[in-house]
Design a protein around this motif. Structure first.
Motif, PDB file in Angstrom:
ATOM      1  N   ALA A 159      48.999  -4.901 -26.937  1.00  0.00           N
ATOM      2  CA  ALA A 159      47.723  -4.571 -26.289  1.00  0.00           C
ATOM      3  C   ALA A 159      47.234  -3.194 -26.723  1.00  0.00           C
ATOM      4  O   ALA A 159      46.029  -2.980 -26.924  1.00  0.00           O
ATOM      5  N   ASP A 160      48.181  -2.233 -26.858  1.00  0.00           N
ATOM      6  CA  ASP A 160      47.805  -0.899 -27.333  1.00  0.00           C
ATOM      7  C   ASP A 160      47.185  -0.964 -28.724  1.00  0.00           C
ATOM      8  O   ASP A 160      46.188  -0.286 -29.017  1.00  0.00           O
ATOM      9  N   LYS A 161      47.781  -1.771 -29.598  1.00  0.00           N
ATOM     10  CA  LYS A 161      47.289  -1.873 -30.972  1.00  0.00           C
ATOM     11  C   LYS A 161      45.916  -2.549 -31.019  1.00  0.00           C
ATOM     12  O   LYS A 161      45.035  -2.125 -31.783  1.00  0.00           O
ATOM     13  N   PHE A 162      45.728  -3.611 -30.229  1.00  0.00           N
ATOM     14  CA  PHE A 162      44.410  -4.246 -30.190  1.00  0.00           C
ATOM     15  C   PHE A 162      43.347  -3.273 -29.696  1.00  0.00           C
ATOM     16  O   PHE A 162      42.205  -3.273 -30.169  1.00  0.00           O
ATOM     17  N   PHE A 163      43.725  -2.396 -28.753  1.00  0.00           N
ATOM     18  CA  PHE A 163      42.754  -1.428 -28.242  1.00  0.00           C
ATOM     19  C   PHE A 163      42.430  -0.379 -29.300  1.00  0.00           C
ATOM     20  O   PHE A 163      41.275   0.066 -29.412  1.00  0.00           O
ATOM     21  N   LEU A 164      43.415   0.015 -30.101  1.00  0.00           N
ATOM     22  CA  LEU A 164      43.155   0.959 -31.192  1.00  0.00           C
ATOM     23  C   LEU A 164      42.102   0.420 -32.149  1.00  0.00           C
ATOM     24  O   LEU A 164      41.123   1.109 -32.475  1.00  0.00           O
ATOM     25  N   VAL A 165      42.309  -0.805 -32.611  1.00  0.00           N
ATOM     26  CA  VAL A 165      41.353  -1.357 -33.576  1.00  0.00           C
ATOM     27  C   VAL A 165      40.016  -1.646 -32.912  1.00  0.00           C
ATOM     28  O   VAL A 165      38.971  -1.604 -33.569  1.00  0.00           O
TER      29      VAL A 165
ATOM     30  N   MET B  32      38.550   0.308 -30.757  1.00  0.00           N
ATOM     31  CA  MET B  32      37.801   1.569 -30.733  1.00  0.00           C
ATOM     32  C   MET B  32      37.173   1.866 -32.095  1.00  0.00           C
ATOM     33  O   MET B  32      36.060   2.384 -32.187  1.00  0.00           O
ATOM     34  N   ALA B  33      37.895   1.533 -33.167  1.00  0.00           N
ATOM     35  CA  ALA B  33      37.303   1.696 -34.503  1.00  0.00           C
ATOM     36  C   ALA B  33      36.085   0.795 -34.655  1.00  0.00           C
ATOM     37  O   ALA B  33      35.052   1.199 -35.207  1.00  0.00           O
ATOM     38  N   THR B  34      36.196  -0.432 -34.141  1.00  0.00           N
ATOM     39  CA  THR B  34      35.068  -1.371 -34.209  1.00  0.00           C
ATOM     40  C   THR B  34      33.884  -0.864 -33.402  1.00  0.00           C
ATOM     41  O   THR B  34      32.732  -0.937 -33.845  1.00  0.00           O
ATOM     42  N   LEU B  35      34.155  -0.337 -32.205  1.00  0.00           N
ATOM     43  CA  LEU B  35      33.083   0.152 -31.336  1.00  0.00           C
ATOM     44  C   LEU B  35      32.291   1.269 -31.997  1.00  0.00           C
ATOM     45  O   LEU B  35      31.057   1.231 -32.048  1.00  0.00           O
ATOM     46  N   VAL B  36      32.978   2.268 -32.522  1.00  0.00           N
ATOM     47  CA  VAL B  36      32.274   3.392 -33.155  1.00  0.00           C
ATOM     48  C   VAL B  36      31.506   2.915 -34.378  1.00  0.00           C
ATOM     49  O   VAL B  36      30.360   3.337 -34.613  1.00  0.00           O
ATOM     50  N   GLY B  37      32.119   2.034 -35.156  1.00  0.00           N
ATOM     51  CA  GLY B  37      31.428   1.499 -36.328  1.00  0.00           C
ATOM     52  C   GLY B  37      30.135   0.793 -35.977  1.00  0.00           C
ATOM     53  O   GLY B  37      29.157   0.848 -36.733  1.00  0.00           O
ATOM     54  N   ALA B  38      30.110   0.137 -34.822  1.00  0.00           N
ATOM     55  CA  ALA B  38      28.889  -0.536 -34.378  1.00  0.00           C
ATOM     56  C   ALA B  38      27.835   0.466 -33.921  1.00  0.00           C
ATOM     57  O   ALA B  38      26.658   0.374 -34.293  1.00  0.00           O
ATOM     58  N   VAL B  39      28.252   1.451 -33.139  1.00  0.00           N
ATOM     59  CA  VAL B  39      27.304   2.410 -32.561  1.00  0.00           C
ATOM     60  C   VAL B  39      26.633   3.254 -33.636  1.00  0.00           C
ATOM     61  O   VAL B  39      25.410   3.481 -33.596  1.00  0.00           O
TER      62      VAL B  39
ATOM     63  N   GLY C 287      27.789 -13.671 -34.012  1.00  0.00           N
ATOM     64  CA  GLY C 287      28.624 -14.813 -34.353  1.00  0.00           C
ATOM     65  C   GLY C 287      29.098 -14.832 -35.782  1.00  0.00           C
ATOM     66  O   GLY C 287      30.160 -15.388 -36.074  1.00  0.00           O
ATOM     67  N   THR C 288      28.340 -14.231 -36.696  1.00  0.00           N
ATOM     68  CA  THR C 288      28.742 -14.253 -38.104  1.00  0.00           C
ATOM     69  C   THR C 288      29.485 -12.976 -38.478  1.00  0.00           C
ATOM     70  O   THR C 288      30.700 -12.992 -38.680  1.00  0.00           O
ATOM     71  N   PHE C 289      28.788 -11.845 -38.518  1.00  0.00           N
ATOM     72  CA  PHE C 289      29.473 -10.616 -38.899  1.00  0.00           C
ATOM     73  C   PHE C 289      30.469 -10.166 -37.838  1.00  0.00           C
ATOM     74  O   PHE C 289      31.553  -9.655 -38.162  1.00  0.00           O
ATOM     75  N   GLY C 290      30.118 -10.328 -36.560  1.00  0.00           N
ATOM     76  CA  GLY C 290      31.058  -9.956 -35.505  1.00  0.00           C
ATOM     77  C   GLY C 290      32.363 -10.698 -35.656  1.00  0.00           C
ATOM     78  O   GLY C 290      33.448 -10.137 -35.457  1.00  0.00           O
ATOM     79  N   SER C 291      32.275 -11.983 -36.022  1.00  0.00           N
ATOM     80  CA  SER C 291      33.493 -12.769 -36.253  1.00  0.00           C
ATOM     81  C   SER C 291      34.255 -12.239 -37.458  1.00  0.00           C
ATOM     82  O   SER C 291      35.481 -12.073 -37.415  1.00  0.00           O
ATOM     83  N   PHE C 292      33.529 -11.967 -38.551  1.00  0.00           N
ATOM     84  CA  PHE C 292      34.191 -11.493 -39.767  1.00  0.00           C
ATOM     85  C   PHE C 292      34.961 -10.205 -39.512  1.00  0.00           C
ATOM     86  O   PHE C 292      36.153 -10.100 -39.830  1.00  0.00           O
ATOM     87  N   ILE C 293      34.303  -9.200 -38.928  1.00  0.00           N
ATOM     88  CA  ILE C 293      34.967  -7.909 -38.777  1.00  0.00           C
ATOM     89  C   ILE C 293      36.002  -7.968 -37.663  1.00  0.00           C
ATOM     90  O   ILE C 293      37.070  -7.347 -37.751  1.00  0.00           O
ATOM     91  N   GLY C 294      35.723  -8.731 -36.607  1.00  0.00           N
ATOM     92  CA  GLY C 294      36.700  -8.851 -35.525  1.00  0.00           C
ATOM     93  C   GLY C 294      37.973  -9.534 -35.974  1.00  0.00           C
ATOM     94  O   GLY C 294      39.084  -9.063 -35.691  1.00  0.00           O
ATOM     95  N   TYR C 295      37.831 -10.635 -36.699  1.00  0.00           N
ATOM     96  CA  TYR C 295      39.007 -11.338 -37.205  1.00  0.00           C
ATOM     97  C   TYR C 295      39.735 -10.512 -38.264  1.00  0.00           C
ATOM     98  O   TYR C 295      40.967 -10.582 -38.386  1.00  0.00           O
TER      99      TYR C 295
ATOM    100  N   LEU D 180      29.271  -5.206 -32.711  1.00  0.00           N
ATOM    101  CA  LEU D 180      29.881  -5.210 -31.378  1.00  0.00           C
ATOM    102  C   LEU D 180      30.614  -6.521 -31.111  1.00  0.00           C
ATOM    103  O   LEU D 180      31.505  -6.571 -30.258  1.00  0.00           O
ATOM    104  N   GLY D 181      30.243  -7.575 -31.843  1.00  0.00           N
ATOM    105  CA  GLY D 181      30.986  -8.827 -31.726  1.00  0.00           C
ATOM    106  C   GLY D 181      32.438  -8.650 -32.122  1.00  0.00           C
ATOM    107  O   GLY D 181      33.337  -9.287 -31.556  1.00  0.00           O
ATOM    108  N   GLY D 182      32.683  -7.762 -33.106  1.00  0.00           N
ATOM    109  CA  GLY D 182      34.058  -7.473 -33.494  1.00  0.00           C
ATOM    110  C   GLY D 182      34.826  -6.810 -32.373  1.00  0.00           C
ATOM    111  O   GLY D 182      36.021  -7.086 -32.162  1.00  0.00           O
ATOM    112  N   LEU D 183      34.155  -5.926 -31.631  1.00  0.00           N
ATOM    113  CA  LEU D 183      34.771  -5.318 -30.453  1.00  0.00           C
ATOM    114  C   LEU D 183      35.121  -6.386 -29.428  1.00  0.00           C
ATOM    115  O   LEU D 183      36.229  -6.407 -28.885  1.00  0.00           O
ATOM    116  N   GLY D 184      34.167  -7.302 -29.182  1.00  0.00           N
ATOM    117  CA  GLY D 184      34.402  -8.361 -28.205  1.00  0.00           C
ATOM    118  C   GLY D 184      35.586  -9.239 -28.584  1.00  0.00           C
ATOM    119  O   GLY D 184      36.391  -9.633 -27.727  1.00  0.00           O
TER     120      GLY D 184
END
Length: 463
Positions: free
Chosen positions: A77-83, A85-92, A252-260, A397-401
């Motif tokens: 869970a700690d590791k998923f939260f680390l990545v 946060m990187a996704t969140l900042v990248g989106a903002v 649904g498209t890029f959020g999936s790509f970067i999240g996965y 932000l889809g990657g964050l989700g």
């Protein structure tokens, strides 16, 4: 027989302190053929290089967490939260990066944004060892998020260089070349792990490439004076419902790509007990294929229409997710891995087709308002460029989700099953929205048809 063209080459104004092109009319076929295309292609190439390095640094923590064994004292869970946060900042940061292009110039901002990647890389290099606090790792992961902003500024810049008929190909190639920074980072990580190296070796490898990207952008790219920071365009884009519909679809498209991309290795480790090396052998394949097919998604959208390709792509993503869900319940690693990689491929195709839809939608809106020729093209570039940053930010932000969904699913159920069930429902909803807004009726609701008349008709070939 027509006489020789009098179209003049793009001119630069040294007094503005850089390479500035004053006249740029890509919709003029003579201008494009004789002088525009070589300049646009050159800028595209070096834009891809910078964006590629940006994606690599943005996603470096998807590899670094594989190095972080029990001695680091972190839970899954700690590791998923680390990545996350990187996704969140990248989106903002994608929103200010979009408008920075018009403030500073595409070439100038590419230099700045590329050089800025030294910050998260050097900081992570300094602290990456057992005993470092979790808070420090969180800060480092958030700093890496600035690499995600390079995509928004690059897409906004390249969108202005190419004519509408070439945007699907150009934007797909630009984004695909950037996206491929994800599997390249993972491949380099695999090589480092396989050679017995540590995380600092991985980070050190990228330092000279960051410098190279910044220097080449300074030497070989151009700024367009026509690309102004138009707050009116930003306001119009925010108020336009199509900006928000496309933002939803891009989740649904890029959020999936970067999240996965961030989550794949962790899922294999957590759900199937793979070692870091075993996970690294597989994790790069999905992002690599998803990146390579992104230009194909744009090209297919150029030919058959972005909405049609996007609709069937979402149907395919829902089907692939169903297979992943079944494989997870059965504990079948080969089926799970194959279906997950198929999800990456489909997300890449969808990335290309959805981004092709954006300039087409606003070009058709211009036609519906009675504009034509260069006036319509300028209107389309103005609104599509302003909307791309917002759409890219919301999509990321889809990657964050996705990573937060995985974190919650593993915490509560010990597997990713609940997360994949939620993704399946979401892809079904994306299919329905694409059909309802862009395919159910032949006319888009960009203006009142009664007022606009027959010009309100949308062309599926362009949208």
């Amino acid at each position: 027989m027509p006489g020789p063209s009098t179209t003049s080459p793009p001119t630069r104004t040294p007094s503005r302190g850089g390479r500035w092109i004053q006249e740029w009319e890509p919709e003029d076929e003579a201008f494009w053929r004789e002088t525009g295309e070589p300049v646009a292609r050159r800028n595209l190439f070096f834009s891809v290089l910078s964006e590629h390095i940006g994606f690599s640094i943005w996603t470096v923590w998807s590899v670094l967490v594989l190095f972080m064994g029990p001695e680091y004292g972190l839970t899954p869970a700690d590791k998923f939260f680390l990545v996350s946060m990187a996704t969140l900042v990248g989106a903002v940061v994608r929103v200010p990066y979009t408008f920075a292009v018009a403030v500073f110039g595409g070439r100038n901002w590419t230099v700045v944004s590329a050089a800025a990647l030294l910050i998260p890389t050097v900081v992570a290099f300094a602290v990456m060892e057992p005993g470092t606090s979790y808070t420090t790792f969180l800060v480092c992961a958030m700093l890496a998020g600035i690499g995600g902003g390079n995509f928004a500024s690059s897409m906004t810049n390249i969108n202005a260089f190419f004519p509408l008929r070439k945007k699907g190909w150009a934007l797909g190639l630009n984004a695909g070349g950037g996206n491929i920074g994800v599997p390249v980072m993972q491949l380099v990580g695999l090589a480092v792990i396989g050679a017995g190296g540590g995380p600092r070796v991985l980070l050190g490898i990228y330092l000279p490439f960051i410098v190279l990207a910044a220097v080449l952008a300074a030497l070989r790219m151009d700024n367009l004076t026509a690309l102004r920071n138009d707050t009116g365009a930003a306001g119009d884009a925010v108020r336009d419902p199509h900006t928000w519909v496309m933002s939803f679809l891009y989740i649904g498209t890029f959020g999936s790509f970067i999240g996965y991309s961030f989550a794949f290795g962790l899922v294999l480790q957590t759900e199937f007990g793979r070692t870091p090396l075993q996970a690294a052998y597989v994790t790069f394949i999905g992002p690599l294929l998803g990146s390579l097919v992104r230009p194909l998604g744009g090209a297919l959208a150029d030919r058959y229409g972005g909405a049609r390709i996007t609709l069937w792509n979402y149907v395919g993503m829902a089907a692939a997710t169903g297979v992943v869900l079944t494989a997870g319940l059965q504990g079948s690693l080969p089926l799970f891995t194959g279906a997950f990689i198929a999800l990456f491929v489909l997300s890449g195709l969808g990335n290309g087709s959805t981004y092709k839809m954006i300039p087409g939608i606003f070009q058709n809106k211009a036609l519906a308002l009675g504009l034509d020729g260069e006036a319509a093209a300028a209107y389309g570039r103005r609104l599509s460029g302003a909307s791309m940053g917002l759409i890219g930010a919301v999509g990321a932000l889809g990657g964050l989700g996705i990573n937060l969904a995985f974190r919650q699913s593993f915490q509560t159920a010990g597997s990713g099953t609940r997360a994949f069930a939620a993704f399946l429902v979401f892809y079904g909803l994306c299919s329905a929205v694409t059909w309802a807004v862009y395919l159910r009726r032949p006319a888009a609701r960009t203006v009142d048809r009664a007022a606009a008349g027959p010009k309100a008709q949308l062309s599926h070939a362009e949208v």
